[in-house]
Design an enzyme around this catalytic site. Sequence first.
Site, short mmCIF file in Angstrom:
data_model
loop_
_atom_site.label_atom_id
_atom_site.label_comp_id
_atom_site.label_asym_id
_atom_site.label_seq_id
_atom_site.Cartn_x
_atom_site.Cartn_y
_atom_site.Cartn_z
N LYS A 106 0.36 -1.79 -2.47
CA LYS A 106 1.62 -1.58 -1.75
C LYS A 106 1.59 -0.25 -1.01
O LYS A 106 1.90 -0.17 0.18
CB LYS A 106 2.79 -1.59 -2.74
CG LYS A 106 4.08 -1.03 -2.18
CD LYS A 106 5.24 -1.13 -3.14
CE LYS A 106 5.43 0.02 -4.08
NZ LYS A 106 6.00 1.24 -3.50
N ARG A 149 12.10 3.57 0.87
CA ARG A 149 11.74 4.96 1.13
C ARG A 149 10.62 5.10 2.16
O ARG A 149 10.62 6.00 3.00
CB ARG A 149 11.31 5.58 -0.22
CG ARG A 149 10.64 6.91 -0.14
CD ARG A 149 11.61 8.04 -0.29
NE ARG A 149 10.93 9.33 -0.19
CZ ARG A 149 11.56 10.48 -0.07
NH1 ARG A 149 12.88 10.52 -0.05
NH2 ARG A 149 10.89 11.60 0.03
N CYS A 196 13.74 3.19 -4.29
CA CYS A 196 14.04 3.30 -5.70
C CYS A 196 14.79 4.59 -5.97
O CYS A 196 14.44 5.64 -5.43
CB CYS A 196 12.75 3.28 -6.52
SG CYS A 196 11.97 1.67 -6.63
N ARG A 246 15.59 12.52 -3.98
CA ARG A 246 14.38 12.31 -3.18
C ARG A 246 14.69 12.77 -1.77
O ARG A 246 15.13 12.01 -0.92
CB ARG A 246 13.94 10.84 -3.19
CG ARG A 246 13.40 10.39 -4.52
CD ARG A 246 12.98 8.94 -4.48
NE ARG A 246 11.57 8.74 -4.15
CZ ARG A 246 11.01 7.56 -4.02
NH1 ARG A 246 11.71 6.46 -4.14
NH2 ARG A 246 9.72 7.46 -3.72
N ASP A 272 4.04 6.38 -11.51
CA ASP A 272 4.38 4.96 -11.36
C ASP A 272 3.98 4.14 -12.59
O ASP A 272 4.38 2.97 -12.71
CB ASP A 272 3.72 4.36 -10.11
CG ASP A 272 4.28 4.98 -8.83
OD1 ASP A 272 5.37 5.58 -8.89
OD2 ASP A 272 3.62 4.86 -7.79
N ILE A 321 7.04 14.61 -11.76
CA ILE A 321 7.19 14.34 -10.32
C ILE A 321 8.64 14.08 -9.95
O ILE A 321 9.16 14.65 -8.99
CB ILE A 321 6.33 13.11 -9.90
CG1 ILE A 321 4.91 13.18 -10.46
CG2 ILE A 321 6.34 12.93 -8.38
CD1 ILE A 321 4.01 14.23 -9.87
N1 EPU Z 1 10.05 15.55 -2.21
C1 EPU Z 1 10.88 16.50 -1.67
N2 EPU Z 1 11.03 16.54 -0.32
C2 EPU Z 1 10.39 15.69 0.50
C3 EPU Z 1 9.52 14.73 -0.04
C4 EPU Z 1 9.37 14.69 -1.42
O1 EPU Z 1 11.49 17.27 -2.39
O2 EPU Z 1 10.60 15.79 1.71
C5 EPU Z 1 9.87 15.48 -3.67
C6 EPU Z 1 10.33 14.15 -4.26
O3 EPU Z 1 11.72 14.14 -4.48
C7 EPU Z 1 9.52 14.11 -5.54
C8 EPU Z 1 8.23 14.83 -5.18
O4 EPU Z 1 8.50 15.50 -3.95
O5 EPU Z 1 10.18 14.83 -6.54
C9 EPU Z 1 7.03 13.95 -4.95
O6 EPU Z 1 7.39 12.82 -4.20
P1 EPU Z 1 6.44 12.17 -3.12
O7 EPU Z 1 6.90 12.60 -1.77
O8 EPU Z 1 5.01 12.36 -3.48
O9 EPU Z 1 6.79 10.67 -3.33
P2 EPU Z 1 6.78 9.62 -2.19
O10 EPU Z 1 5.73 9.98 -1.21
O11 EPU Z 1 8.17 9.38 -1.74
C10 EPU Z 1 4.94 8.01 -3.15
C11 EPU Z 1 4.93 6.60 -3.58
C12 EPU Z 1 5.73 6.47 -4.86
C13 EPU Z 1 5.09 7.35 -5.92
C14 EPU Z 1 5.02 8.80 -5.41
C15 EPU Z 1 4.30 9.73 -6.34
C16 EPU Z 1 4.81 5.45 -1.46
C17 EPU Z 1 5.48 4.56 -0.48
N3 EPU Z 1 5.53 5.77 -2.53
O12 EPU Z 1 6.31 8.34 -2.97
O13 EPU Z 1 5.66 5.12 -5.26
O14 EPU Z 1 5.86 7.33 -7.08
O15 EPU Z 1 4.34 8.83 -4.15
O16 EPU Z 1 3.02 9.30 -6.58
O17 EPU Z 1 3.65 5.80 -1.30
C18 EPU Z 1 6.36 3.19 -6.41
O18 EPU Z 1 5.36 2.62 -5.92
O19 EPU Z 1 7.07 2.68 -7.31
C19 EPU Z 1 6.71 4.52 -5.92
C20 EPU Z 1 7.90 5.07 -6.14
#
Ligand code: EPU
Length: 412
Positions: free
Chosen positions: A26, A80, A104, A109, A297, A319
């Site tokens: 995904k 997201r 989610c 976030r 995850d 995280i």
């Molecule tokens: N964060 C910020 N500001 C931002 C972006 C992120 O504060 O502008 C914070 C988030 O709130 C979080 C931390 O940074 O506390 C890390 O989040 P990250 O940005 O890495 O998460 P993401 O990129 O939104 C991806 C996956 C998630 C997975 C996370 C961590 C995708 C589409 N989603 O999310 O996948 O949990 O990385 O590995 O790639 C899932 O598949 O169930 C899922 C939630």
Amino acid sequence: MRERFVVEGLSGARTLKGEIAVRGAKNAVLKILPASVLFEDEVPLENVPDIEDVKRMRELLEALKEDNTVLRKDIAEKFRASIVLAGPVLARYGKVEFPFPGGCVLGERSIDLFLNGFKAMGAAVEEEDGFFRITASGGKLRGAHITFPLVSVTGTETLMMAAVLAEGETVLQNAAMEPEVGYLAQYLNDCGAHIEGAGTPTVRIMGGGLLHAAGRPFVVPADRIEAGSFVILAALAGSDVHITHCNPSWLEVPIALLRQAGVSIETTPTSIRVQSSSTPYKMVSVRTHEYPGFPTDLQAPMAVFMSQCQGEGSILETIFDGRFRYVDDLVVMGADMAVMNPHRVFIRGPKEFTRKNLESPDLRGGLAYLLAATVAKGTSSIDNAYLIDRGYEHIEERLRALGLNIQREESK
Ligand code: EPU
């Protein structure tokens, strides 16, 4: 139509048996679809999983044809990863408008890393009623040195893609090292991009022109989270389960922890075999971490596993600050778990679970409920199947092939 899964529990017996193939990731396909905006020609895709989030991203791209620079609110608000599209669109067309992305609910976030990155690349950010309008000065992004204050997977991917069409060099520091980042960069490079260091904390991108796939397919890599979910399921409820079409080297920490608990796991470069006996498992403790650490995850599925281990352990979620919403329901089913604060839960086991009518709190929490229903005594239901369908393709058919009695029904 709202649907639910109905699972006949195994009362703790470990009887599931057979082979289960892992589908495409995904969190890889959700990035290559937006990356297609960087191309002059079509990007052929292989091994695309049939999951709801992919359908949403396709709809979002389709809607973009009506207006090149506006991400449709009703679709973008559903997941997201919609924000990932903002990077390539801004880089190609010089502007983009999008709503605050949905997805989610895992606590706060924010999207500040994206907005600050766009600003550093010379774009102006305006916000009105929750809608963001980003405009590149002179219609083109400029390369920049960007240090992320915290590691973000989609933040890294979005700015890396934006930098591919920016003027000059971009350096991303404290970048995410998840395998999907390096895999995406490799494909973009094969198609004409100049990205170095993707998959390490420092990524350098030299901006250039539009990319050309020239018929070369992007083969979506195996979903390591799905593979890990199946390993946990097999440890909990399997006698001999063979998980194929995956890459165990992306799951070294979860596999090491499960082995430490006493699960018998053998790997080949593309498969994982889990064999269990009736011996109780030993408790382990988990600390989630960016790759290559224990993936957040898999945190909720691992909590179900730990509830079946002997002793006391804890999970430290580093995280997200809202990823324990599944705990209350597991406690009602029989788990001995206590949330100490938004980042830590204590678990004591082993505990027998009894049936419950559940509702998925989010994608991975929903998967944890499927696991809980599988080990429980009696027949449980898990409502809001959509949330599980967001990331796991036709899960009921695939688990049925292992011998689980699981049905999909219309919700009552
Ligand atoms: N964060 C910020 N500001 C931002 C972006 C992120 O504060 O502008 C914070 C988030 O709130 C979080 C931390 O940074 O506390 C890390 O989040 P990250 O940005 O890495 O998460 P993401 O990129 O939104 C991806 C996956 C998630 C997975 C996370 C961590 C995708 C589409 N989603 O999310 O996948 O949990 O990385 O590995 O790639 C899932 O598949 O169930 C899922 C939630």
